[in-house]
Design a protein around this motif. Structure first.
Motif, mmCIF file in Angstrom:
data_model
loop_
_atom_site.group_PDB
_atom_site.id
_atom_site.type_symbol
_atom_site.label_atom_id
_atom_site.label_comp_id
_atom_site.label_asym_id
_atom_site.label_seq_id
_atom_site.Cartn_x
_atom_site.Cartn_y
_atom_site.Cartn_z
ATOM 1 N N ASN A 55 -44.277 21.924 -2.845
ATOM 2 C CA ASN A 55 -44.579 21.903 -4.179
ATOM 3 C C ASN A 55 -45.603 22.577 -4.983
ATOM 4 O O ASN A 55 -46.067 21.169 -4.795
ATOM 5 C CB ASN A 55 -43.267 20.479 -5.360
ATOM 6 C CG ASN A 55 -43.324 21.744 -7.049
ATOM 7 O OD1 ASN A 55 -44.355 22.399 -7.607
ATOM 8 N ND2 ASN A 55 -41.999 21.590 -7.787
ATOM 9 N N GLU A 56 -45.958 24.048 -5.762
ATOM 10 C CA GLU A 56 -47.115 23.949 -5.637
ATOM 11 C C GLU A 56 -47.587 23.230 -7.368
ATOM 12 O O GLU A 56 -49.166 24.079 -7.790
ATOM 13 C CB GLU A 56 -48.021 25.083 -5.324
ATOM 14 C CG GLU A 56 -46.651 26.043 -5.837
ATOM 15 C CD GLU A 56 -47.553 27.773 -5.247
ATOM 16 O OE1 GLU A 56 -47.443 28.536 -5.445
ATOM 17 O OE2 GLU A 56 -48.819 27.467 -4.303
ATOM 18 N N GLU A 57 -46.699 23.511 -7.835
ATOM 19 C CA GLU A 57 -46.584 23.255 -9.378
ATOM 20 C C GLU A 57 -46.521 22.411 -9.856
ATOM 21 O O GLU A 57 -46.471 21.092 -9.485
ATOM 22 C CB GLU A 57 -45.449 24.489 -9.954
ATOM 23 C CG GLU A 57 -45.300 25.583 -9.884
ATOM 24 C CD GLU A 57 -46.163 26.438 -10.729
ATOM 25 O OE1 GLU A 57 -46.709 26.427 -11.503
ATOM 26 O OE2 GLU A 57 -46.782 27.007 -10.090
ATOM 27 N N SER A 61 -40.616 22.096 -11.013
ATOM 28 C CA SER A 61 -39.833 21.195 -9.536
ATOM 29 C C SER A 61 -39.152 22.540 -9.332
ATOM 30 O O SER A 61 -38.675 23.529 -9.551
ATOM 31 C CB SER A 61 -38.522 20.454 -9.938
ATOM 32 O OG SER A 61 -38.723 19.440 -10.892
ATOM 33 N N THR A 62 -38.978 22.491 -7.939
ATOM 34 C CA THR A 62 -38.329 23.892 -7.260
ATOM 35 C C THR A 62 -37.143 23.648 -7.027
ATOM 36 O O THR A 62 -36.415 22.555 -6.740
ATOM 37 C CB THR A 62 -38.847 24.128 -5.717
ATOM 38 O OG1 THR A 62 -40.470 24.388 -5.370
ATOM 39 C CG2 THR A 62 -37.887 25.315 -4.697
ATOM 40 N N THR A 63 -36.397 24.891 -7.667
ATOM 41 C CA THR A 63 -34.818 24.311 -7.601
ATOM 42 C C THR A 63 -34.131 25.249 -6.635
ATOM 43 O O THR A 63 -32.653 25.706 -6.606
ATOM 44 C CB THR A 63 -34.558 24.731 -9.325
ATOM 45 O OG1 THR A 63 -34.894 25.999 -9.414
ATOM 46 C CG2 THR A 63 -35.028 23.565 -10.145
ATOM 47 N N LYS A 119 -33.908 19.452 -5.705
ATOM 48 C CA LYS A 119 -35.142 19.828 -6.399
ATOM 49 C C LYS A 119 -36.129 19.075 -5.349
ATOM 50 O O LYS A 119 -35.729 18.143 -4.679
ATOM 51 C CB LYS A 119 -34.279 18.998 -7.706
ATOM 52 C CG LYS A 119 -36.179 18.845 -8.676
ATOM 53 C CD LYS A 119 -35.424 17.919 -9.704
ATOM 54 C CE LYS A 119 -35.526 16.700 -9.103
ATOM 55 N NZ LYS A 119 -34.873 15.942 -11.150
ATOM 56 N N ILE A 120 -36.885 20.058 -5.502
ATOM 57 C CA ILE A 120 -38.245 19.337 -4.801
ATOM 58 C C ILE A 120 -39.450 19.167 -5.771
ATOM 59 O O ILE A 120 -40.041 20.134 -6.907
ATOM 60 C CB ILE A 120 -39.145 20.843 -3.761
ATOM 61 C CG1 ILE A 120 -37.718 21.017 -2.959
ATOM 62 C CG2 ILE A 120 -40.223 19.758 -3.462
ATOM 63 C CD1 ILE A 120 -38.329 22.176 -2.459
ATOM 64 N N PRO A 122 -43.246 17.654 -8.136
ATOM 65 C CA PRO A 122 -44.565 17.834 -8.044
ATOM 66 C C PRO A 122 -44.937 16.836 -6.975
ATOM 67 O O PRO A 122 -44.343 15.739 -7.022
ATOM 68 C CB PRO A 122 -44.849 17.745 -9.512
ATOM 69 C CG PRO A 122 -43.875 18.272 -10.055
ATOM 70 C CD PRO A 122 -42.580 18.043 -9.746
ATOM 71 N N TYR A 125 -42.398 17.959 -0.657
ATOM 72 C CA TYR A 125 -41.811 19.313 -0.053
ATOM 73 C C TYR A 125 -41.033 19.284 0.629
ATOM 74 O O TYR A 125 -40.592 17.498 0.307
ATOM 75 C CB TYR A 125 -42.919 19.256 0.298
ATOM 76 C CG TYR A 125 -43.289 18.769 2.252
ATOM 77 C CD1 TYR A 125 -41.977 18.662 3.072
ATOM 78 C CD2 TYR A 125 -44.084 17.094 2.397
ATOM 79 C CE1 TYR A 125 -42.214 17.543 4.267
ATOM 80 C CE2 TYR A 125 -43.723 16.875 3.684
ATOM 81 C CZ TYR A 125 -43.412 16.705 4.567
ATOM 82 O OH TYR A 125 -42.779 15.906 5.987
ATOM 83 N N GLN A 148 -39.451 31.428 -4.268
ATOM 84 C CA GLN A 148 -39.214 30.203 -4.393
ATOM 85 C C GLN A 148 -38.991 30.277 -5.758
ATOM 86 O O GLN A 148 -40.312 29.731 -6.560
ATOM 87 C CB GLN A 148 -40.558 29.465 -3.797
ATOM 88 C CG GLN A 148 -40.861 27.933 -4.346
ATOM 89 C CD GLN A 148 -41.620 27.239 -3.740
ATOM 90 O OE1 GLN A 148 -43.124 27.612 -3.397
ATOM 91 N NE2 GLN A 148 -41.777 25.696 -3.589
ATOM 92 N N TYR A 150 -38.441 28.028 -9.562
ATOM 93 C CA TYR A 150 -38.987 26.933 -10.260
ATOM 94 C C TYR A 150 -38.276 26.958 -11.360
ATOM 95 O O TYR A 150 -37.502 27.557 -11.707
ATOM 96 C CB TYR A 150 -39.999 26.872 -10.584
ATOM 97 C CG TYR A 150 -41.375 26.811 -9.353
ATOM 98 C CD1 TYR A 150 -41.696 24.536 -9.197
ATOM 99 C CD2 TYR A 150 -41.343 27.502 -8.707
ATOM 100 C CE1 TYR A 150 -42.528 25.288 -7.788
ATOM 101 C CE2 TYR A 150 -42.745 27.567 -7.858
ATOM 102 C CZ TYR A 150 -42.988 25.683 -7.763
ATOM 103 O OH TYR A 150 -44.107 26.555 -6.606
#
Length: 244
Positions: A55-57, A61-63, A119-120, A122, A125, A148, A150
């Motif tokens: 997750n680069e944000e 979160s990556t969803t 969910k990933i 911040p 990974y 990917q 978010y």
């Protein structure tokens, strides 16, 4: 405080800031989706591919993660490992050119895998494992274009393939396919036995390369910092000598 000490402190500050910049740049460069291991033998059988999604944000979160498998050089016998908190949807596509195998002719293959519901956060990974029955033997690499998504609605498209020696801004995960194993040994034995160990070895090799690169950069920065300090000291002494 003496002029010499002030000069040394300034040099140390510059060195620290430069090193911090190098480390930050290294972190940004490694934030894209990757596949592990990064290489297999052509035609390898019964292996595992791991898609690592960082997750680069900072504020989202990556969803959802969508991985697209090539159908011009299909990966056969794909199975998705269950992932806690995630639901996997597998899409099959009819092949334009059927693939003949020892077990018969394959007319369709997996073209997309979508993980959602998890969910990933911040700074974290997730590893998504995909088993395969057989890799193609008629190409040198496979690109797995990935989307990917978010929680704030943003979607990052990891779909660019490298051209020349420069890495694109949003590179797709690429698996290199090497020459087949020597006669008398199976491709799976040389490249995926076990797949988990291969992934760990690749990760370790990557970490070693990164560490060496950062070590060299650190040495360069240190040398430059010391040189700057020495120059400042010599200049200070010369100035004081001229004043005398």
């Amino acid at each position: 405080m003496s002029p010499n000490r002030i000069a040394l402190r300034r040099a140390g500050t510059i060195t620290a800031l430069t090193a911090a910049g190098l480390l930050a740049a290294a972190g940004v460069a490694s934030a894209h989706v990757t596949v592990h291991p990064d290489s297999y033998a052509k035609g390898a059988t019964d292996g595992v591919l791991t898609f690592r999604v960082p997750n680069e944000e900072d504020g989202a979160s990556t969803t959802k993660v969508q991985v697209f498998l090539p159908t011009d050089h299909p990966v056969l016998g794909v199975l998705v490992s269950p992932q806690d908190g995630w639901t996997a949807k597998v899409t099959n596509t009819k092949l334009k050119t059927p693939v003949k195998t020892d077990d018969g002719t394959i007319t369709d293959a997996v073209s997309e895998i979508t993980w959602s519901g998890g969910k990933i956060g911040p700074g974290h990974y997730e590893d998504f494992n995909v088993a395969f029955g057989q890799l193609p033997d008629d190409t040198d690499r496979l690109a797995f274009k990935t989307l990917q998504s978010y929680s704030d609605g943003k979607t990052v498209r990891w779909i660019e393939e490298p051209t020349g020696g420069d890495e694109p801004e949003n590179p797709a995960p690429v698996l290199k396919l090497t020459a087949k194993a020597a006669e008398g040994r199976t491709a799976s034995a040389t490249s995926s036995a076990p797949a988990k160990s291969a992934a760990n070895s690749t990760s370790s090799a990557s970490d070693d390369s990164t560490a060496r690169g950062l070590g060299v950069a650190g040495l360069v920065v240190g040398v430059l910092g010391l040189a700057a300090a020495a120059f400042a000291v010599v200049r200070t002494r010369s100035t004081r000598g001229g004043d005398a």
